[in-house]
Write a protein that holds these residues in place. Sequence first.
Motif, PDB file in Angstrom:
ATOM      1  N   ALA A 105       0.814  -1.215   0.000  1.00  0.00           N
ATOM      2  CA  ALA A 105       0.000   0.000   0.000  1.00  0.00           C
ATOM      3  C   ALA A 105       0.843   1.258   0.000  1.00  0.00           C
ATOM      4  O   ALA A 105       0.392   2.310  -0.471  1.00  0.00           O
ATOM      5  CB  ALA A 105      -0.930  -0.015   1.206  1.00  0.00           C
ATOM      6  N   ASP A 106       2.058   1.165   0.536  1.00  0.00           N
ATOM      7  CA  ASP A 106       2.901   2.358   0.641  1.00  0.00           C
ATOM      8  C   ASP A 106       3.910   2.485  -0.489  1.00  0.00           C
ATOM      9  O   ASP A 106       4.816   3.314  -0.431  1.00  0.00           O
ATOM     10  CB  ASP A 106       3.633   2.362   1.988  1.00  0.00           C
ATOM     11  N   ALA A 107       3.768   1.688  -1.539  1.00  0.00           N
ATOM     12  CA  ALA A 107       4.712   1.757  -2.661  1.00  0.00           C
ATOM     13  C   ALA A 107       4.637   3.124  -3.344  1.00  0.00           C
ATOM     14  O   ALA A 107       3.554   3.672  -3.555  1.00  0.00           O
ATOM     15  CB  ALA A 107       4.429   0.652  -3.671  1.00  0.00           C
ATOM     16  N   LEU A 108       5.785   3.652  -3.697  1.00  0.00           N
ATOM     17  CA  LEU A 108       5.862   4.918  -4.418  1.00  0.00           C
ATOM     18  C   LEU A 108       6.306   4.731  -5.861  1.00  0.00           C
ATOM     19  O   LEU A 108       5.922   5.501  -6.738  1.00  0.00           O
ATOM     20  CB  LEU A 108       6.819   5.874  -3.704  1.00  0.00           C
ATOM     21  N   THR A 109       7.127   3.716  -6.119  1.00  0.00           N
ATOM     22  CA  THR A 109       7.653   3.489  -7.463  1.00  0.00           C
ATOM     23  C   THR A 109       7.395   2.048  -7.896  1.00  0.00           C
ATOM     24  O   THR A 109       7.187   1.153  -7.070  1.00  0.00           O
ATOM     25  CB  THR A 109       9.164   3.768  -7.530  1.00  0.00           C
ATOM     26  N   ILE A 110       7.445   1.841  -9.179  1.00  0.00           N
ATOM     27  CA  ILE A 110       7.163   0.535  -9.758  1.00  0.00           C
ATOM     28  C   ILE A 110       8.169  -0.516  -9.294  1.00  0.00           C
ATOM     29  O   ILE A 110       7.843  -1.707  -9.197  1.00  0.00           O
ATOM     30  CB  ILE A 110       7.156   0.642 -11.310  1.00  0.00           C
ATOM     31  N   GLU A 111       9.381  -0.105  -8.950  1.00  0.00           N
ATOM     32  CA  GLU A 111      10.397  -1.058  -8.528  1.00  0.00           C
ATOM     33  C   GLU A 111      10.029  -1.755  -7.220  1.00  0.00           C
ATOM     34  O   GLU A 111      10.567  -2.825  -6.915  1.00  0.00           O
ATOM     35  CB  GLU A 111      11.752  -0.353  -8.378  1.00  0.00           C
ATOM     36  N   GLU A 112       9.117  -1.173  -6.450  1.00  0.00           N
ATOM     37  CA  GLU A 112       8.706  -1.768  -5.177  1.00  0.00           C
ATOM     38  C   GLU A 112       7.622  -2.828  -5.346  1.00  0.00           C
ATOM     39  O   GLU A 112       7.224  -3.462  -4.370  1.00  0.00           O
ATOM     40  CB  GLU A 112       8.204  -0.675  -4.234  1.00  0.00           C
ATOM     41  N   GLU A 113       7.150  -3.030  -6.582  1.00  0.00           N
ATOM     42  CA  GLU A 113       5.999  -3.904  -6.802  1.00  0.00           C
ATOM     43  C   GLU A 113       6.351  -5.240  -7.452  1.00  0.00           C
ATOM     44  O   GLU A 113       5.447  -5.999  -7.815  1.00  0.00           O
ATOM     45  CB  GLU A 113       4.969  -3.169  -7.656  1.00  0.00           C
ATOM     46  N   GLY A 114       7.635  -5.542  -7.568  1.00  0.00           N
ATOM     47  CA  GLY A 114       8.014  -6.862  -8.047  1.00  0.00           C
ATOM     48  C   GLY A 114       8.737  -6.850  -9.374  1.00  0.00           C
ATOM     49  O   GLY A 114       9.001  -5.801  -9.973  1.00  0.00           O
ATOM     50  N   ILE A 115       9.030  -8.039  -9.842  1.00  0.00           N
ATOM     51  CA  ILE A 115       9.765  -8.195 -11.098  1.00  0.00           C
ATOM     52  C   ILE A 115       8.933  -7.707 -12.274  1.00  0.00           C
ATOM     53  O   ILE A 115       7.710  -7.867 -12.308  1.00  0.00           O
ATOM     54  CB  ILE A 115      10.177  -9.669 -11.306  1.00  0.00           C
ATOM     55  N   ARG A 116       9.614  -7.102 -13.245  1.00  0.00           N
ATOM     56  CA  ARG A 116       8.960  -6.658 -14.478  1.00  0.00           C
ATOM     57  C   ARG A 116       9.640  -7.312 -15.663  1.00  0.00           C
ATOM     58  O   ARG A 116      10.870  -7.335 -15.762  1.00  0.00           O
ATOM     59  CB  ARG A 116       9.045  -5.146 -14.630  1.00  0.00           C
ATOM     60  N   LEU A 117       8.839  -7.814 -16.554  1.00  0.00           N
ATOM     61  CA  LEU A 117       9.340  -8.395 -17.792  1.00  0.00           C
ATOM     62  C   LEU A 117       8.684  -7.685 -18.962  1.00  0.00           C
ATOM     63  O   LEU A 117       7.455  -7.762 -19.140  1.00  0.00           O
ATOM     64  CB  LEU A 117       9.020  -9.888 -17.872  1.00  0.00           C
ATOM     65  N   ALA A 118       9.468  -6.953 -19.754  1.00  0.00           N
ATOM     66  CA  ALA A 118       8.991  -6.494 -21.046  1.00  0.00           C
ATOM     67  C   ALA A 118       8.851  -7.722 -21.939  1.00  0.00           C
ATOM     68  O   ALA A 118       9.368  -8.798 -21.609  1.00  0.00           O
ATOM     69  CB  ALA A 118       9.968  -5.487 -21.639  1.00  0.00           C
ATOM     70  N   PRO A 119       8.125  -7.647 -23.057  1.00  0.00           N
ATOM     71  CA  PRO A 119       7.919  -8.845 -23.878  1.00  0.00           C
ATOM     72  C   PRO A 119       9.226  -9.570 -24.188  1.00  0.00           C
ATOM     73  O   PRO A 119      10.161  -8.991 -24.749  1.00  0.00           O
ATOM     74  CB  PRO A 119       7.273  -8.288 -25.151  1.00  0.00           C
ATOM     75  N   VAL A 120       9.296 -10.840 -23.810  1.00  0.00           N
ATOM     76  CA  VAL A 120      10.497 -11.646 -23.977  1.00  0.00           C
ATOM     77  C   VAL A 120      10.076 -13.086 -24.238  1.00  0.00           C
ATOM     78  O   VAL A 120       9.042 -13.546 -23.732  1.00  0.00           O
ATOM     79  CB  VAL A 120      11.401 -11.545 -22.721  1.00  0.00           C
ATOM     80  N   LEU A 121      10.840 -13.792 -25.054  1.00  0.00           N
ATOM     81  CA  LEU A 121      10.535 -15.195 -25.311  1.00  0.00           C
ATOM     82  C   LEU A 121      10.730 -16.003 -24.036  1.00  0.00           C
ATOM     83  O   LEU A 121      11.758 -15.889 -23.362  1.00  0.00           O
ATOM     84  CB  LEU A 121      11.427 -15.747 -26.421  1.00  0.00           C
ATOM     85  N   LEU A 122       9.726 -16.790 -23.715  1.00  0.00           N
ATOM     86  CA  LEU A 122       9.792 -17.604 -22.510  1.00  0.00           C
ATOM     87  C   LEU A 122      10.690 -18.808 -22.758  1.00  0.00           C
ATOM     88  O   LEU A 122      10.427 -19.634 -23.632  1.00  0.00           O
ATOM     89  CB  LEU A 122       8.389 -18.070 -22.119  1.00  0.00           C
ATOM     90  N   ASP A 123      11.762 -18.889 -21.989  1.00  0.00           N
ATOM     91  CA  ASP A 123      12.631 -20.058 -22.019  1.00  0.00           C
ATOM     92  C   ASP A 123      12.977 -20.403 -20.570  1.00  0.00           C
ATOM     93  O   ASP A 123      12.470 -19.786 -19.631  1.00  0.00           O
ATOM     94  CB  ASP A 123      13.886 -19.813 -22.866  1.00  0.00           C
ATOM     95  N   HIS A 124      13.818 -21.395 -20.380  1.00  0.00           N
ATOM     96  CA  HIS A 124      14.126 -21.848 -19.034  1.00  0.00           C
ATOM     97  C   HIS A 124      14.758 -20.733 -18.200  1.00  0.00           C
ATOM     98  O   HIS A 124      14.412 -20.554 -17.016  1.00  0.00           O
ATOM     99  CB  HIS A 124      15.066 -23.053 -19.088  1.00  0.00           C
ATOM    100  N   GLU A 125      15.654 -19.978 -18.801  1.00  0.00           N
ATOM    101  CA  GLU A 125      16.331 -18.914 -18.057  1.00  0.00           C
ATOM    102  C   GLU A 125      15.340 -17.844 -17.599  1.00  0.00           C
ATOM    103  O   GLU A 125      15.381 -17.387 -16.446  1.00  0.00           O
ATOM    104  CB  GLU A 125      17.413 -18.277 -18.933  1.00  0.00           C
ATOM    105  N   VAL A 126      14.449 -17.440 -18.493  1.00  0.00           N
ATOM    106  CA  VAL A 126      13.462 -16.422 -18.143  1.00  0.00           C
ATOM    107  C   VAL A 126      12.511 -16.952 -17.068  1.00  0.00           C
ATOM    108  O   VAL A 126      12.167 -16.246 -16.109  1.00  0.00           O
ATOM    109  CB  VAL A 126      12.686 -15.976 -19.392  1.00  0.00           C
TER     110      VAL A 126
END
Length: 587
Positions: free
Chosen positions: A169-190
């Motif tokens: 509830a107290d988050a100010l920036t997007i970095e506080e809300e978890g991992i972000r993935l821009a469109p990327v091919l899903l593979d084992h590493e991702v």
Amino acid sequence: MTGDPAAHAPLDPAAHAPLDPAAHAPLDPAAHAPLDPAALQVLVARCAGIAEEMGAVLVRSGFSPNIKERADCSTALFTATGEVLAQAEHIPVHLGSMPAAVAAAIAAWGDAVRPGDQIIANDPYAGGTHCNDVTLVAPVFVGGTIVGWAANRAHHADVGGTAPGSMPADALTIEEEGIRLAPVLLDHEVEERFVAASRTPDERRGDLAAQVGTNAIGCARLAELVDRIGGTGPLEEVVDYGERRMRAALRALPDGVYVFSDVIDSLGPRVTQQLPAVIVVTVTIADGRVTFDFTGTAAQRPGNMNAVEAVTVSAVAFALRCATDPTIPANGGAMRPVRVVAPSGTLVAAQPPVAVGAGNVEVSQRIADVCLGALAQAAPDRVGAAGQGTMNNVLIGSRAGSDGPPWVYYETVGGGQGGRPGRRGMHGVHTGMTNSRNTPVEVLERTFPLRVVRQTLRRASGGAGRFPGGDGIERDLLVLEDVTVSLITERRASRPWGLAGGGAGAPGENWLLPGGDEDRAERLPDKCTRDLRAGDVLRMRTPGGGGWGADPDPDPDPDPDPDPDPDPDPDPDPDPEHVTLDHEMRG
């Protein structure tokens, strides 16, 4: 846990060359005879049936209670160029915004995908909504040519961030809300990077596998259909049909300019955030077209009550469908006559780096409210009063360093639906931009160290009127171990408005009962993140819906709904005050 920002960049598309550079144009749409009306309706239903089958696969194979029980997920098919072809009747805020995610996926990887590839994305600033909503997009090939795309979106209960549930509830920036993935091919590493960010990696892995399988079914079914109908031309007819239907529905409405505004109660738990913010829309209908202009809406602010533009478009699509004709095919053609003006940097078109977790679940509700309020002026016989106007988000998780495996529980709680022309509002349902189910009590208590000790309708919380608003819910939730709780709620100060002389619904309330003691009850703010101790009780009283029409006789109690088959009262208990779930009696 957000990881290195550089890790959010997609893989280089040039390193994944397509099988055939010319294999991504749709099959010749003109190479077929036009469909007659009956055949067109059959094809519309077949496309929708594929999307519904995808949804059934996703729910039945989902790993987390949030997907397999609450069905907090959505599925859709898209044309080769990225327009919506068909979607299942799932979550409005997912479906209306998914085209932006598919467009981002095609822009990044459309010339590089191969059969069997899946593109994953959850970045709100790259076609997403909030970090929890993870979208998978897969190409559909026939004879080496892309003929469409299958896509699904699911709310993952935890993707990292500073609090369990990834919506602090107290988050100010997007970095506080978890991992972000821009469109990327899903593979084992991702996949490993994604699940490692979560407090519940096994659950994430299971839900992700369900999403992969869902798209595989969608791809197979759409490929079979295209092969049978001889190309993509008939699919284009389906989308064009949606456009014709929407234009006809808009022409049936009176041309004009309609304005409506409403408020967000607060933007976060801090004192400086405890101020209302205005959302306003001007709807202009003219000659089979409509514009939704949000100029005048408050600027984005530090906090998570900011919505990206894709969320705003989804609310527009939902409201327009409610106010026109819900039988119009929910495809891209239906949005061709629609223009959305969302000024950049406002609450309805947020820009980095502000947090957006609650924009998807709460600001979306108010955007839908103002759109419906404006459309009610053009279609007074079709639009009801305001529903509860909030998703009443509850996020609870084990504290860091606690014994036992980490766990995260997420729930949205129903409330009152607004009264409608000719019918009262329903009690205790999800309204507006959410369409999820509740977590069954038995599943909740078997899965998490929580107990539902009381759940009842909140009597008389619906607004008065000829057709009263539905009642909210009152629920007491006992925590059995020390936990961290986040509440993201709205309509705790403002009230769901009535229409045509109907009264407003009651605002909601959040309470903490330390040790379950009523005498020490503490009123909680609408948005907060708190640590609770074992034995504490979290009480939530959700808003009622607004009433529709002036009440001709405010004293009598009987249901004024003249419908011979009204919405059933879900609480047949002879004691109208409450229903108590007694755990000692249940043994």
